[in-house]
Scaffold this motif. Structure first.
Motif, short mmCIF file in Angstrom:
data_model
loop_
_atom_site.label_atom_id
_atom_site.label_comp_id
_atom_site.label_asym_id
_atom_site.label_seq_id
_atom_site.Cartn_x
_atom_site.Cartn_y
_atom_site.Cartn_z
N UNK A 1 47.18 16.63 43.62
CA UNK A 1 46.12 17.65 43.62
C UNK A 1 45.16 17.42 42.46
N UNK A 2 43.89 17.69 42.73
CA UNK A 2 42.90 17.68 41.65
C UNK A 2 42.68 19.11 41.17
N UNK A 3 42.74 19.29 39.87
CA UNK A 3 42.72 20.64 39.29
C UNK A 3 41.54 20.81 38.36
N UNK A 4 40.94 22.02 38.42
CA UNK A 4 39.97 22.43 37.41
C UNK A 4 40.54 23.66 36.71
N UNK A 5 40.71 23.56 35.41
CA UNK A 5 41.20 24.69 34.62
C UNK A 5 40.02 25.29 33.87
N UNK A 6 39.86 26.61 33.95
CA UNK A 6 38.75 27.28 33.26
C UNK A 6 39.23 27.89 31.95
N UNK A 7 38.51 27.63 30.87
CA UNK A 7 38.83 28.24 29.58
C UNK A 7 38.77 27.23 28.46
N UNK A 8 38.97 27.70 27.24
CA UNK A 8 38.82 26.79 26.09
C UNK A 8 39.70 27.17 24.90
N UNK B 1 41.05 20.63 44.36
CA UNK B 1 41.87 21.39 45.31
C UNK B 1 42.18 22.79 44.80
N UNK B 2 42.31 22.91 43.47
CA UNK B 2 42.76 24.19 42.93
C UNK B 2 42.07 24.47 41.60
N UNK B 3 41.65 25.74 41.44
CA UNK B 3 41.08 26.18 40.16
C UNK B 3 42.09 27.12 39.51
N UNK B 4 42.46 26.82 38.28
CA UNK B 4 43.36 27.69 37.54
C UNK B 4 42.51 28.41 36.49
N UNK B 5 42.56 29.75 36.50
CA UNK B 5 41.67 30.51 35.63
C UNK B 5 42.44 31.00 34.41
N UNK B 6 42.00 30.60 33.22
CA UNK B 6 42.66 31.02 31.99
C UNK B 6 42.31 32.44 31.58
N UNK B 7 41.05 32.71 31.20
CA UNK B 7 40.68 34.04 30.71
C UNK B 7 40.35 35.03 31.83
N UNK B 8 40.26 36.31 31.45
CA UNK B 8 40.05 37.37 32.44
C UNK B 8 38.61 37.47 32.95
N UNK B 9 37.65 37.05 32.12
CA UNK B 9 36.27 37.37 32.46
C UNK B 9 35.84 36.84 33.84
N UNK B 10 36.08 35.55 34.14
CA UNK B 10 35.66 35.09 35.47
C UNK B 10 36.37 35.84 36.60
N UNK B 11 37.61 36.27 36.34
CA UNK B 11 38.37 36.98 37.37
C UNK B 11 37.76 38.35 37.64
N UNK B 12 37.45 39.07 36.55
CA UNK B 12 36.85 40.39 36.69
C UNK B 12 35.48 40.26 37.38
#
Ligand code: AMP
Ligand code: GLY
Length: 422
Positions: free
Chosen positions: A1-8, A64-75
């Protein structure tokens, strides 16, 4: 799988470090990432709130999959956006379910509906200010005021003095935190010791991750200003099997069952901020993501691969996954810029990280500059995680290495775990 993780942050470095070790992880990108995530994959300069730009990048790189670290993009609805526009899987709840973190009133009402133990409360808005002022006058002991929305970690104020609490309510409802304090919750003060549980859920089943305790105040002995977190410990010695059973039966299971019953689209991490009062657990808050720096102790204790667990959120096999937890302690000590959480300087050279023996240094506010030197870029700079059979051995290693790592005006708390010994 190719992954994009959001956050820093340090959380994202720990997640990237774990995912990169999996043979199910092909390409790993981190946006925007930091000096640590760069060692695990490819950093990409994307704004984590610019969903069309993220989408374009994902199409180019066949993510294939985005993993979201912080809450802001989710909210803000990152999960909803990709659900509507693509078949890319997003690890994280829908915007509606993310209200569990994004709105204290939403979370409180959810807990009431599902009989989940939490502090008693009343909600006020500008038209009920006077009732709020009268209500505060009737409260004995500390008054807990909470802005409904996300207020950069400053939205919770606890005041002993009635007049000060009434003035704070007036300020909050008068727009102190903008939209975030258009509604204010006043809740019962709970006197106890805090700890955190983490679960991963597909909205129906769940798997528990290791338990942790973080240290939020800047000063030793839990004094001074609140920070993003100065250190963390996992497991938490005072949480015995009896308390754990109560947490599962009274809090975790009813929460997951509540998500399911209300048809909330939630495929991601749930962070339960808990407090033990007497012998009973209560929910202080929900977060719709992992904690930071808790992730830096939770993730290293996972002996099993995280990737199949994340993939299982989307194919109904979460309940069959095995999540193996290492019995050793993990401790992390957050090294911060002098002055943090108030004003601090950036751009200081960080040295000695590679000589940190026996620890996992997870970078947070640290970036590589044009010459390849790692420099500070934030208040929380790096989390020094160590593992050992006992908490004190793990802490000793974290502290030994925190001493070796240097940058101008470095600071860290010397008493992480102080309340857990003995
Ligand atoms: P929250 O953002 O809701 O987690 O609140 C921030 C911090 O305020 C928590 O970690 C607690 O230390 C404290 N806090 C929040 N609510 C209460 C409460 N009802 N009683 C006592 N302390 C609280
Ligand atoms: N360490 C607390 C948080 O991540 O919210």
């Amino acid at each position: 799988m190719n992954i994009l993780l959001l956050g820093s942050g340090g959380r994202e470095h720990a997640l990237a470090w774990k995912m990169e070790q999996s043979d199910q992880c092909d390409k790993l990108f981190i946006a925007p990432g930091n000096a640590g995530t760069k060692r695990c994959g490819t950093n990409v300069a994307l704004n984590i709130k610019d969903f069309p730009a993220i989408h374009e990048f994902c199409s180019q790189e066949q993510i294939d999959m985005i993993v979201v670290g912080p809450e802001e993009p989710l909210v803000l609805g990152v999960q909803d956006y990709f659900k509507k526009h693509s078949d890319i899987k997003v690890v994280g709840p829908s915007a509606e379910a993310a209200q569990l973190e994004g709105s204290k009133a939403y979370a409180k009402e959810f807990m009431l509906r599902h009989h989940i133990p939490t502090a008693g409360y009343k909600e006020f808005n500008p038209s009920t200010l006077q009732e709020g002022i009268d209500f505060i006058a009737s409260i004995e002991g500390p008054v807990v005021l909470k802005a409904d929305g996300i207020a950069a970690g400053k939205g919770v104020v606890i005041l002993e003095d009635t007049a000060a609490a009434q003035a704070e309510l007036t300020a909050m409802l008068g727009g102190k935190f903008g939209q975030a304090s258009e509604r204010v919750i006043i809740e019962e003060f709970l006197d106890g010791i805090e700890f955190s549980m983490f679960a991963i859920t597909d909205g129906k089943d769940y798997q528990l991750l290791p338990i942790a305790k973080d240290y939020k105040r800047i000063g030793e002995g839990d004094q001074g200003l609140n920070t993003g977190g100065m250190g963390a410990i996992s497991p938490v010695p005072f949480v015995d099997a009896t308390l754990m059973q109560k947490v599962k039966e009274r809090i975790i299971e009813p929460t997951i069952a509540g998500l399911h019953k209300e048809n909330l689209d939630y495929k991601g991490f749930v962070f339960f901020g808990l407090i033990q009062v007497g012998n009973d657990p209560f929910v202080i808050e929900y977060n719709c993501r992992m904690g930071d720096p808790e992730t830096e102790v939770v993730i290293p204790r996972l002996d099993s691969d995280l990737m199949p667990v994340l993939a299982s959120l989307f194919n109904g096999t979460l309940a069959q996954q095995s999540v193996k937890i290492n019995p050793h302690y993990a401790t992390t000590v957050m090294m911060v810029s002098g002055g943090y959480p108030e004003a601090y300087e950036k751009g200081k050279e960080i040295n000695g990280v590679d000589s940190a023996e026996g620890s996992l240094p997870f970078f947070a506010g640290a970036q590589e500059n044009e010459t390849g030197q790692i420099v500070t870029s934030g208040g929380r700079v790096l989390a020094v995680t160590s593992m050992a059979p006992s908490m004190s051995e793990a802490l000793a290693t974290s502290y030994k290495n925190a001493e070796k790592i240097s940058f101008d005006k470095k600071h860290y708390r010397k008493d992480i775990g102080f309340d857990l010994e003995g």
